[in-house]
Motif scaffolding. Structure first.
Motif, PDB file in Angstrom:
ATOM      1  N   GLU A  21      22.830  37.078   9.758  1.00  0.00           N
ATOM      2  CA  GLU A  21      23.381  37.999   8.779  1.00  0.00           C
ATOM      3  C   GLU A  21      24.552  38.769   9.375  1.00  0.00           C
ATOM      4  N   ILE A  23      26.463  42.204   8.818  1.00  0.00           N
ATOM      5  CA  ILE A  23      26.305  43.488   8.140  1.00  0.00           C
ATOM      6  C   ILE A  23      27.584  44.301   8.293  1.00  0.00           C
ATOM      7  N   LYS A  58      14.581  42.738  13.334  1.00  0.00           N
ATOM      8  CA  LYS A  58      15.236  42.102  12.185  1.00  0.00           C
ATOM      9  C   LYS A  58      16.743  41.979  12.383  1.00  0.00           C
ATOM     10  N   TYR A  59      17.268  42.630  13.430  1.00  0.00           N
ATOM     11  CA  TYR A  59      18.710  42.555  13.716  1.00  0.00           C
ATOM     12  C   TYR A  59      19.033  41.575  14.847  1.00  0.00           C
ATOM     13  N   THR A  62      21.962  39.396  14.090  1.00  0.00           N
ATOM     14  CA  THR A  62      22.959  40.056  13.239  1.00  0.00           C
ATOM     15  C   THR A  62      24.329  40.116  13.897  1.00  0.00           C
ATOM     16  N   TYR A  64      27.962  42.218  13.352  1.00  0.00           N
ATOM     17  CA  TYR A  64      28.422  43.438  12.694  1.00  0.00           C
ATOM     18  C   TYR A  64      29.915  43.379  12.379  1.00  0.00           C
ATOM     19  N   ASP A  87      30.695  52.639   3.556  1.00  0.00           N
ATOM     20  CA  ASP A  87      29.277  52.948   3.662  1.00  0.00           C
ATOM     21  C   ASP A  87      29.050  54.385   4.137  1.00  0.00           C
ATOM     22  N   TYR A 234      22.265  51.994   1.183  1.00  0.00           N
ATOM     23  CA  TYR A 234      22.607  51.426   2.493  1.00  0.00           C
ATOM     24  C   TYR A 234      21.690  52.002   3.565  1.00  0.00           C
ATOM     25  N   LYS A 237      18.243  50.568   3.373  1.00  0.00           N
ATOM     26  CA  LYS A 237      18.188  49.166   3.771  1.00  0.00           C
ATOM     27  C   LYS A 237      18.384  49.009   5.275  1.00  0.00           C
ATOM     28  N   TYR A 238      19.259  49.836   5.860  1.00  0.00           N
ATOM     29  CA  TYR A 238      19.592  49.708   7.284  1.00  0.00           C
ATOM     30  C   TYR A 238      19.428  51.059   8.007  1.00  0.00           C
ATOM     31  N   GLU A 240      18.191  51.829  10.817  1.00  0.00           N
ATOM     32  CA  GLU A 240      18.500  51.752  12.249  1.00  0.00           C
ATOM     33  C   GLU A 240      19.999  51.847  12.513  1.00  0.00           C
ATOM     34  N   ILE A 241      20.815  51.369  11.575  1.00  0.00           N
ATOM     35  CA  ILE A 241      22.267  51.444  11.740  1.00  0.00           C
ATOM     36  C   ILE A 241      22.737  52.887  11.545  1.00  0.00           C
TER      37      ILE A 241
END
Length: 468
Positions: A21, A23, A58-59, A62, A64, A87, A234, A237-238, A240-241
């Motif tokens: 993914e 992101i 889950k990342y 990923t 970025y 975002d 956002y 959903k994320y 941790e970001i």
């Protein structure tokens, strides 16, 4: 056989890449609003976000797509967030509230996740007049034209300041909307009587020599802040970001505290705002505190901003600061950095000055009469226990051929950091110099303690220092 394995390996790698993914992390900044540097300029320029973006769980696979977009005010950041192009966004309390309202209208939600910098007393906003104006305080502006960026945090300050004078904002003053980039030339050509604005213009224009600051937001005793918002969907959903971004902001704050001169130079290189002005905010005892915590005063400021904008008919609907502000993410960032959020929440102190007197070498124990000198070519600002010491040292430095970049002093009553060459000084009978933003406050001090009021030029004369 080798060819078959190569094809199989390539297919496996392609399949893995296809499922990885990407992101987007799109962040809107206001670089020239220099008190937000720990949430924008420094994170971007020092690549601090890369240190904290997650790459496990889950990342794990990923990629970025980090995007940085710079703006000169909060409104276009809000437009981009509502349009789904950003975002995160950094802005002040008033524009932040408008962000929340705009998202509501669009059927979306944004949340205020942290403070970046602010003042529970209101420092950061201010009013300036042309350098040669006779005005010494807001009381001298009745019947005058005052410009301000409408719907900004400075606009709110101005309305409160006018109300505190007992004036009618529709009749007793002429308030006109004007952006700072237009106000600068207008002040220089005396097309306006005064200009109210947010960080850094109430300090920048005086530093550049064509304006004088006659009102600091702290006189309105109304909290002000700049902080960061994120789209709620956002963040959910994320999460941790979002926490990674806030950890990067904490890291940037550490760097600014440790080396404010170095990073003031970096901020200046990126923004064009002189390092001497950047240091006013990011140096020790600065005009504002770099504080990520949601103090009760800041929560109240957000609600007051909404109520004021609604009164001005610039916001409608309903907005509750207690639901609009979400401290879940900043608390998680503090925990990840092994910091005590609740202890920080109770701490109202500015960045402390930890320094020895440049003349005596003794530790400076009290900050109420601290003065500082930034000498060209020196990596650190010199600190002095008193203004009279520092003023005397100015003459020595100049006789030695050294260029003084800036002279700073602390207002004797409010404690705010001042550009010393713009200050008024009350000289008391024992020879002490006490710095003030306002001439009338210096006069009141002189009347109470016995003495006289001097401007910076007079305070530098040998006769002013003779009895010390």
């Amino acid at each position: 056989m080798k060819r078959t394995l190569s094809i199989a390996l390539a297919a496996a790698l392609f399949a893995g890449a296809a499922h990885a993914e990407t992101i987007r992390v799109a962040i809107g900044t206001q670089d020239t609003t220099i008190n937000t540097a720990a949430g924008g300029v420094l994170i971007r320029e020092l690549h601090l976000l890369d240190k904290y973006l997650p790459h496990d769980g889950k990342y794990k696979d990923t990629q970025y797509d980090v995007q940085w977009k710079n703006f000169t005010s909060g409104a276009p950041i809000t437009n981009e967030m509502v349009a789904g192009k950003l975002d995160f966004g950094s802005m002040a309390d008033f524009p932040g509230v408008l962000n929340g309202v705009a998202n509501q209208k669009a059927g979306k939600s944004s949340i205020f996740i942290s403070v970046l910098s602010g003042s529970v007393r209101g420092s950061g906003n201010g009013i300036v007049v042309p350098a040669d104006s006779p005005a010494q305080s807001i009381a001298d502006l009745k019947g005058k034209t005052i410009t301000v960026p409408f719907a900004s945090t400075a606009h709110g300050m101005l309305l409160r300041a006018v109300a505190a004078q007992g004036w009618d904002p529709e009749r007793d003053v002429n308030i006109v909307t004007q952006a700072p980039e237009v106000a600068g030339p207008a002040l220089q050509t005396r097309k306006i009587d005064a200009h109210a604005d947010f960080v850094p213009f109430a300090e920048l224009f005086p530093h550049r020599g064509f304006a004088r600051k006659i009102y600091d937001g702290s006189q309105a005793a109304s909290p002000t802040l700049h902080g960061t918002l994120v789209e709620k969907d956002y963040a959910q959903k994320y999460p941790e970001i979002v926490v990674a971004y806030l950890r990067a902001a904490i890291d940037a704050n550490r760097l600014l505290t440790a080396e404010p001169e170095k990073y003031s130079e970096l901020i200046a290189k990126v923004t064009g705002i002189e390092p001497e002005v950047d240091y006013l905010f990011h140096g020790p005892l600065g005009l504002q505190t770099r504080d990520l915590t949601w103090k009760p005063e800041y929560r109240k400021a957000v609600q007051t901003s909404f109520d004021t904008l609604k009164l001005l008919k610039r916001a409608d609907g309903d907005l509750n600061a207690n639901t609009f502000i979400d401290d879940t993410y900043v608390r998680a960032a503090f925990e990840a950095e092994h910091l005590d959020y609740d202890a920080a929440l109770k701490n109202y102190a500015p960045t402390p000055l930890v320094a020895n007197d440049a003349l005596t070498g003794k530790p400076i124990a009290k900050a109420d009469r601290v003065a500082q000198i930034w000498v060209r070519g020196e990596p650190k600002v010199r600190s002095y226990a008193s203004p009279e010491e520092a003023v005397r040292e100015l003459g020595t430095l100049e006789r030695d051929g050294k260029e003084v970049r800036a002279f700073y002093a602390q207002d004797r009553e409010s404690g705010i950091k001042l550009l010393g060459n713009q200050a008024w000084f009350a000289k008391t009978g024992d020879g002490q110099l006490n710095a003030f933003l306002l001439k009338d406050r210096a006069q009141a001090w002189a009347n109470t303690h016995g003495g006289q009021v001097l401007d910076f030029a007079a305070a530098r004369q040998p006769t002013a220092l003779a009895n010390r």
